[in-house]
Enzyme design. Structure first.
Site, PDB file in Angstrom:
ATOM      1  N   ASP A 127      -7.062  -4.741  -4.435  1.00  0.00           N
ATOM      2  CA  ASP A 127      -7.490  -4.313  -3.112  1.00  0.00           C
ATOM      3  C   ASP A 127      -8.378  -3.079  -3.108  1.00  0.00           C
ATOM      4  O   ASP A 127      -8.737  -2.592  -2.043  1.00  0.00           O
ATOM      5  CB  ASP A 127      -6.244  -4.042  -2.246  1.00  0.00           C
ATOM      6  CG  ASP A 127      -6.530  -4.145  -0.764  1.00  0.00           C
ATOM      7  OD1 ASP A 127      -7.390  -4.949  -0.378  1.00  0.00           O
ATOM      8  OD2 ASP A 127      -5.897  -3.408   0.011  1.00  0.00           O
ATOM      9  N   ASP A 175       0.849  -1.191   0.000  1.00  0.00           N
ATOM     10  CA  ASP A 175       0.000   0.000   0.000  1.00  0.00           C
ATOM     11  C   ASP A 175       0.882   1.237   0.000  1.00  0.00           C
ATOM     12  O   ASP A 175       1.789   1.375   0.831  1.00  0.00           O
ATOM     13  CB  ASP A 175      -0.904   0.011   1.236  1.00  0.00           C
ATOM     14  CG  ASP A 175      -2.052  -0.979   1.128  1.00  0.00           C
ATOM     15  OD1 ASP A 175      -2.541  -1.175   0.007  1.00  0.00           O
ATOM     16  OD2 ASP A 175      -2.448  -1.551   2.152  1.00  0.00           O
TER      17      ASP A 175
END
Length: 1008
Positions: free
Chosen positions: A339, A229
């Site tokens: 995601d 991320d």
């Protein structure tokens, strides 16, 4: 699972696994803040980065279960929920981890000796947002020196039981009977135990081998991955270090395991390595050339795919794909966004026109209501474009044999093919594959009772699959990929949403202005500056930054980055100013591709408005009326498509000041012009009724009220709206004041002020003299947490469908909730507007920075604010400014021109001081009202201009396009600006045909 087989597997595992949970001593001793939860048998301690130490002295026993432990290989298996973890054995630190690298299998002994002691110490720190936990602590025994390992046999039996649908397919004379196998194994342990048990277990395992031959006919391709991320529970600076460590770890690991394959997305991550670690970058580049390191994703970051505008999504793939092509000489074919929180219905077209052949995600497996029905399917976009779409296994997995078996069974049942893909590797905070994972993979790949395992890239896997796609008869999904979860991300962190919407407009407008300057006045186009600004901005569309689901430090980084983008935009505009010109003369720019007549506002902070009494329209020499406002003045302007009109401020007395016969009427309870009458309820301050005077029909069935709900109760605070929020409506707002603040001649406004607990809410309800819409300007000081606030518009008509704008198009969603899938869409994303039409009338609710809506057959609501406290404890507290607009109309949204209305609210006419360009000739004019100019920019290679148009109304359109100069050459391009075909032009014009919601991109060379 068959009962006796389940007992047999449990019995085998008792010989291989020893639970340590009860043996830990929490330090300091007797600390009542630490507890062993009895039902789940997990250790817990309070949130808030509280440090906890667990100690245990463990001594190797003579036996584990009923089997002697002497000579066994011993491992310590741990699973924790902690922000930081250190594992110490006999005074040495042997492992470290965190929330994301949260498990381990540590070797303790390669040949256990009874009585040997191990001093175990776990140093754990609880997360800031959640209680810490130690969920698993076990000793795992393996018996490589024995003819049969009971723990491995237990796993093999679990695999076989999971594969029962494959083993019962009639391919072998021996059918799988889990009950019988369980009974036979239990008989072994019911006899007196001696050394013969190893041979007895080995003999039983040998009888299972025919089933293994069936499993070996299936091949599982293994692909290492590290989901990283860009920012989430850590800032971007930390992510850069995570990328470096992950890349180095993967490269080192591949030297030990040369057959390993690995993939990694996100051009931004590679750019960091190229800039800060050039030697490491060169090694990665060589790994890509060698073929074992796969580039995936092809985007700048893995963005949210509901909230960005269409042009921003195009730039994600444009800058991502160009980076990979320029640095690695690779065209990425596998789109990778596992995601993000749902995917808009135009993504198939964007991906298909950007060189992608496959799209991989997995997020819809998180649905809270309905299981998504397909794993491999054709996803069809609004225009009919299709892309092969694959739902992979959940991120962050290891080599888990039983989970792999379940995945193989589901894959073969859904797709009918015996080759499947399994992703493995530590993720979220990076990490990727581990040596233990690869050792486990090697071991199971050689297991006679498991599938064939082989490393592969995703692209290679799908290349093998493609020749058989026609035989698979895949389903076609003709809808958005809506995630039935994380619905709060359309609204959380309102300031992020506002900056996103504003900068999407700024960046495309600056490109258009500088294109006009280059074409009209040969002023150099600031290509590098704008490209860098776009890439900085695109980083902030990452799927935890724009959705508002990150920590405060990540948002502080985003604010600084957006400030840099604004600086670039301001300087690019300021460079066009003429410092020697008449300061009272100025231009008003229309950067949309149709003529507009609107009010223009001049702020007294940006303009010298002292003693101004009128505005002169230069072209017509007409003196225009003005209206003084709290912050400056306004006047009406008419500006042609993609160009400017010239005006001058007039000061002092004006002999020819026009008389204005304003149609506006205003009182404390009413606003009215020739088109609309707005009634205000003096008891509540709410809009009580809107009457469309053109039809004489009233739109509302009740007050347009602000509704407040309690919104708590789900773990994913910033992500999720409480599904039961409607049953938790709170008290109404307390009316503080109503007053008329503007009374014409150009606009009338009523200001309403409310108090809600500690918060103050102010609205100005505005009606312009010549507009058929109502504008509501909001200035709030919000000081509440865990509340949801919606603007509710109950309607006097009903409709089975509501229409919402999405990137480059619009989508209809049911209001009836007749199916489980429809009911799950109780909060949905949209861009600039949503519309409900029925019984010959309609209402569109426009916004300038909001994204969440919901609809019933006779009502439409716009979600204005949430105030979660995790991961950002102060999310949405403070000042908010936003606008929504109510557009009553006859017929449907197409006939009412709602697409253009949404653009007007979000891209106002733009006044600039007199500069070096006039804009007196429209840069582009398009006959069709359905075609919208998304971008006019310099081509990335500097050769010509890129013009991107899209059809906005879902209709087939043939139209003529006219530009400001004669066209030298014209090419149809893909979204990566690669030429696809030549298009004939006639002077400064060309004709084009669009399919419904089609995006088209052209490269133009203009003649001087």
């Amino acid at each position: 699972m068959d009962r006796s087989l389940g007992k047999a597997i449990a019995c085998l595992r008792q010989q291989a696994v020893l639970d340590l949970m009860a043996g830990w001593q929490a330090s300091p001793a007797g600390d009542t803040r630490t507890w062993l939860e009895p039902e789940r048998r997990i250790w817990m301690w309070p949130r808030g980065q509280q440090r906890q130490i667990f100690r245990q002295t463990w001594q190797v026993p003579d036996r584990l279960g009923v089997l002697p432990l002497e000579g066994a290989t011993l491992r310590l298996k741990l699973l924790w929920w902690a922000a930081a973890a250190e594992i110490w054995v006999n005074g040495d630190r042997v492992c470290a981890g965190d929330l994301f690298d949260r498990d381990c299998r540590l070797p303790l002994s390669v040949a256990a000796i009874a009585g040997e002691r191990f001093e175990l110490e776990l140093r754990l720190e609880s997360p800031g947002h959640d209680d810490g936990a130690l969920m698993v602590s076990q000793i795992v025994a393996e018996y490589p020196q024995r003819v049969c390992d009971p723990g491995r046999l237990a796993d093999e039996l679990a695999v076989l039981q999971s594969c029962r649908p494959l083993l019962d397919s009639g391919e072998d004379e021996t059918a799988w009977d889990g009950q019988a196998w369980g009974d036979r194994l239990l008989e072994v342990f019911e006899r007196p135990i001696d050394d013969r048990i190893w041979e007895q277990l080995g003999q039983l395992r040998g009888e299972l081998l025919p089933f293994g031959r069936q499993l070996k006919q299936r091949r599982v391709y293994l692909l290492g991955n590290a989901h990283i991320d860009v920012a989430w529970l850590w800032p971007i600076a930390e992510t850069q270090a995570v990328v470096q460590r992950t890349f180095e770890s993967v490269l080192n690991l591949q030297r030990q395991f040369p057959k390993m394959t690995f993939n990694q997305s996100t051009a931004l991550s590679y750019g960091w390595i190229e800039r800060h670690y050039p030697a490491l970058f060169e090694t990665v580049r060589q790994a890509v050339q060698q073929g074992w390191w796969e580039l995936t994703g092809g985007m700048w970051v893995e963005p949210d795919c509901n909230l960005p505008c269409g042009e921003a999504l195009v730039r994600q793939v444009l800058y991502g794909q160009r980076y990979f092509r320029e640095r690695f000489d690779r065209q990425v074919k596998v789109a990778w966004n596992p995601d993000s929180f749902g995917f808009c219905g135009q993504l198939p077209q964007i991906l298909a026109k950007s060189g992608f052949e496959v799209f991989i995600t997995q997020k819809l497996t998180w649905n809270d209501t309905n299981s998504f029905p397909h794993q491999l399917f054709w996803w069809e976009g609004l225009d009919g474009s299709r892309i092969l779409t694959y739902f992979c296994n959940e991120l962050g997995q290891g080599i888990e044999p039983e989970a792999i078996a379940q995945s193989v069974v589901q894959w073969e049942r859904d797709c009918g093919t015996r080759e499947s893909l399994w992703l493995y590797g530590v993720g979220d905070h990076g990490g990727g594959p581990t040596a233990d994972m690869l050792n486990v993979a090697s071991s199971w790949g050689q297991d006679d009772l498991f599938f064939s395992l082989e490393p592969a890239t995703a692209e290679a896997f799908f290349d093998r699959l493609k020749p058989n796609l026609d035989q698979l008869e895949l389903a076609v999904w003709r809808d958005e990929l809506y995630l039935e979860f994380h619905r709060g991300t359309y609204t959380s962190k309102a300031d992020r949403k506002r900056q996103n919407r504003q900068l999407e407009v700024w960046l495309t407008n600056v490109e258009k202005l500088r294109a006009i300057a280059a074409i009209e006045a040969n002023i150099p186009y600031p290509q590098q500056d704008l490209q860098a600004a776009w890439q900085t901005f695109l980083t902030n569309q990452f799927h935890d930054i724009l959705p508002g689901s990150a920590i405060p430090e990540a948002f502080a980084d985003a604010d600084r980055a957006d400030g840099e983008v604004r600086r670039v935009c301001r300087e690019a505009i300021a460079a066009l100013a003429d410092g020697n010109g008449d300061r009272d003369r100025f231009s008003v720019w229309n950067l949309l591709n149709w003529e507009r007549r609107e009010l223009v506002e001049l702020s007294d902070t940006d303009w010298n408005l002292e003693n101004v009494s009128g505005v002169l329209e230069i072209e017509t020499s007409q003196v225009l009326p003005i209206q003084v406002t709290d912050s400056g003045l306004m006047f009406p302007a008419r500006v042609a498509s993609m160009g400017a009109a010239q005006f001058q401020l007039l000061r002092g007395a004006i002999a020819a000041l026009p008389e204005v016969d304003s149609p506006l009427e205003v009182a404390g309870d009413r606003l009215e012009n020739r088109y609309v009458r707005v009634q205000i309820d003096l008891k509540t301050g709410e809009i009580g009724q809107i009457v469309d005077k053109r039809s004489g029909r009233a739109l509302l069935s009740g007050n347009a009220e602000l509704q407040v709900f309690d919104d708590r109760g789900q773990y994913w605070d910033a992500w999720n709206i409480d599904p039961e929020y409607e049953a938790k409506r709170l008290e109404g707002l307390k009316l503080v004041a109503i007053e008329v603040v503007e009374s014409g001649p150009l606009r009338a406004s009523v200001r309403v002020v409310w108090q809600f607990r500690r918060s103050r809410l102010q609205q100005e309800i505005q009606l312009e003299a010549d507009a058929a819409f109502v504008t509501v300007c909001n200035q709030w000081d919000w000081q509440e947490s865990h509340l949801l606030l919606k603007a509710n518009f109950p309607l006097a008509f009903s409709a089975p469908l509501a229409t919402y704008e999405i990137p480059f198009g619009a989508i209809e969603r049911s209001t009836l909730g007749e199916t489980s899938q429809e009911r799950a869409k109780w909060e949905v994303p949209a861009l600039r507007w949503a519309n409900l039409s029925g019984d010959g009338m309609g209402l569109a609710v426009l916004n300038d920075c909001k994204y969440g809506y919901d609809a019933k057959p006779n009502g439409l609501r716009l979600t204005l604010l949430r105030s979660p406290t995790w991961p950002d404890p102060n999310s949405d507290l403070g000042r908010h400014e936003f606008v929504y607009r109510l557009v009553p109309h006859a017929g449907n949204w197409r006939a009412a021109g709602i697409v253009r209305q949404g653009w007007h609210l979000n891209n106002a006419l733009y006044p600039l001081p007199q500069g070096s360009i006039s804009g007196d000739r429209p840069l582009i004019e398009i006959d069709s009202e359905a075609i919208v100019l998304a971008a006019w920019k310099r081509a990335e290679d500097g050769a010509g201009w890129i013009v991107r148009l899209y059809e906005s109304c879902g209709e087939s359109v043939t139209t003529e396009v006219q530009v400001s100069q004669a066209i030298g050459s014209l090419q149809v391009c893909d979204l990566l600006e690669n030429a696809m075909s030549e298009l004939p032009a006639r002077g400064d014009r060309f004709a084009v045909t669009f399919k419904p919601f089609e995006i088209q991109t052209y490269r133009l060379q203009l003649q001087a």
